[in-house]
Design a protein around this motif. Sequence first.
Motif, PDB file in Angstrom:
ATOM      1  N   THR A 202     -62.981 -28.646 -28.402  1.00 21.50           N
ATOM      2  CA  THR A 202     -61.616 -28.723 -28.797  1.00 21.50           C
ATOM      3  C   THR A 202     -60.597 -28.966 -27.870  1.00 21.50           C
ATOM      4  OG1 THR A 202     -61.305 -26.320 -28.046  1.00 21.50           O
ATOM      5  CG2 THR A 202     -61.972 -26.503 -30.370  1.00 21.50           C
TER       6      THR A 202
ATOM      7  N   GLU B 166     -54.071 -30.272 -48.794  1.00 21.23           N
ATOM      8  CA  GLU B 166     -54.645 -29.342 -47.995  1.00 21.23           C
ATOM      9  C   GLU B 166     -54.734 -29.824 -46.334  1.00 21.23           C
ATOM     10  OE1 GLU B 166     -59.274 -27.673 -47.221  1.00 21.23           O
ATOM     11  OE2 GLU B 166     -58.777 -28.304 -48.983  1.00 21.23           O
ATOM     12  N   TYR B 167     -54.740 -30.917 -46.187  1.00 20.28           N
ATOM     13  CA  TYR B 167     -54.542 -31.464 -44.825  1.00 20.28           C
ATOM     14  C   TYR B 167     -53.369 -31.468 -44.316  1.00 20.28           C
ATOM     15  CZ  TYR B 167     -59.708 -33.454 -44.865  1.00 20.28           C
ATOM     16  OH  TYR B 167     -60.786 -33.260 -44.913  1.00 20.28           O
TER      17      TYR B 167
ATOM     18  N   ASP C 158     -51.233 -29.087 -45.322  1.00 20.73           N
ATOM     19  CA  ASP C 158     -50.955 -27.638 -44.942  1.00 20.73           C
ATOM     20  C   ASP C 158     -51.354 -27.475 -43.649  1.00 20.73           C
ATOM     21  OD1 ASP C 158     -49.791 -27.582 -47.540  1.00 20.73           O
ATOM     22  OD2 ASP C 158     -51.647 -26.826 -48.450  1.00 20.73           O
ATOM     23  N   LEU C 159     -52.728 -27.739 -43.332  1.00 22.93           N
ATOM     24  CA  LEU C 159     -53.251 -27.391 -42.140  1.00 22.93           C
ATOM     25  C   LEU C 159     -52.360 -27.882 -40.888  1.00 22.93           C
ATOM     26  CD1 LEU C 159     -57.085 -27.894 -42.989  1.00 22.93           C
ATOM     27  CD2 LEU C 159     -55.941 -25.778 -42.383  1.00 22.93           C
ATOM     28  N   GLU C 160     -51.869 -29.372 -41.005  1.00 27.29           N
ATOM     29  CA  GLU C 160     -51.355 -30.176 -40.131  1.00 27.29           C
ATOM     30  C   GLU C 160     -50.127 -29.361 -39.690  1.00 27.29           C
ATOM     31  OE1 GLU C 160     -50.396 -34.576 -38.913  1.00 27.29           O
ATOM     32  OE2 GLU C 160     -49.822 -33.878 -40.661  1.00 27.29           O
TER      33      GLU C 160
ATOM     34  N   GLN D 228     -49.587 -26.178 -40.129  1.00 31.76           N
ATOM     35  CA  GLN D 228     -49.755 -24.977 -39.329  1.00 31.76           C
ATOM     36  C   GLN D 228     -50.536 -25.095 -38.113  1.00 31.76           C
ATOM     37  OE1 GLN D 228     -52.372 -22.925 -42.143  1.00 31.76           O
ATOM     38  NE2 GLN D 228     -50.973 -23.398 -43.899  1.00 31.76           N
ATOM     39  N   ASN D 229     -50.666 -26.303 -37.369  1.00 39.12           N
ATOM     40  CA  ASN D 229     -51.259 -26.624 -36.276  1.00 39.12           C
ATOM     41  C   ASN D 229     -52.801 -26.206 -36.217  1.00 39.12           C
ATOM     42  OD1 ASN D 229     -48.916 -27.950 -35.103  1.00 39.12           O
ATOM     43  ND2 ASN D 229     -48.010 -25.886 -34.570  1.00 39.12           N
ATOM     44  N   LYS D 230     -53.172 -26.433 -37.625  1.00 37.98           N
ATOM     45  CA  LYS D 230     -54.784 -26.019 -37.605  1.00 37.98           C
ATOM     46  C   LYS D 230     -55.456 -27.304 -37.631  1.00 37.98           C
ATOM     47  CE  LYS D 230     -54.063 -21.594 -39.343  1.00 37.98           C
ATOM     48  NZ  LYS D 230     -54.190 -20.359 -40.674  1.00 37.98           N
ATOM     49  N   LEU D 231     -54.890 -28.194 -37.776  1.00 35.76           N
ATOM     50  CA  LEU D 231     -55.705 -29.586 -38.023  1.00 35.76           C
ATOM     51  C   LEU D 231     -56.060 -30.091 -36.561  1.00 35.76           C
ATOM     52  CD1 LEU D 231     -56.950 -31.638 -40.217  1.00 35.76           C
ATOM     53  CD2 LEU D 231     -54.690 -32.972 -39.900  1.00 35.76           C
ATOM     54  N   LEU D 232     -57.097 -30.403 -35.997  1.00 34.93           N
ATOM     55  CA  LEU D 232     -57.464 -30.859 -34.737  1.00 34.93           C
ATOM     56  C   LEU D 232     -57.775 -32.500 -34.887  1.00 34.93           C
ATOM     57  CD1 LEU D 232     -58.302 -30.305 -31.823  1.00 34.93           C
ATOM     58  CD2 LEU D 232     -60.754 -29.784 -32.658  1.00 34.93           C
TER      59      LEU D 232
END
Length: 131
Positions: A96, A53-54, A56-58, A60-64
């Motif tokens: 952010t 899951e992490y 995948d988020l990375e 998609q540039n959704k992991l901050l």
Amino acid sequence: MDRLTVRVKEGDRKNECFIPGNKNAIEKVGYIHEDGRWESEEYKGKAIDKLAEYEDLEEQNKLLKLPCAVGDTIYTIYSDEDSSFIEEPKVVEVSTHRVWIDSAYFDYDDFGKTVFLTREDAEAALKEMSE
């Protein structure tokens, strides 16, 4: 960062995750009971799914990735015509794209230039500025 997990995209096992060719990573995921017994099967899937899951988020540039946390001490360089020095403020808020200290803030781009995570890095930068 290279992915460690592979997500199955079709078939009966769709959306399951696994770590290909990395038996050691799978064997090390588990739970130690109070009596010292090692149990991995029950927890292995959950840990790999969370890692996937992490990843995948990375992708998609959704992991901050935050440079620091609230309560951390950061090291800031202040310089004017007369002197240069390092201050050690505490972080009071992280957004952010900014880190807040009391009534001031620093953009993430300031880290490594005038804001540092260690005193040693700040001292090295201050020394470089004075040369």
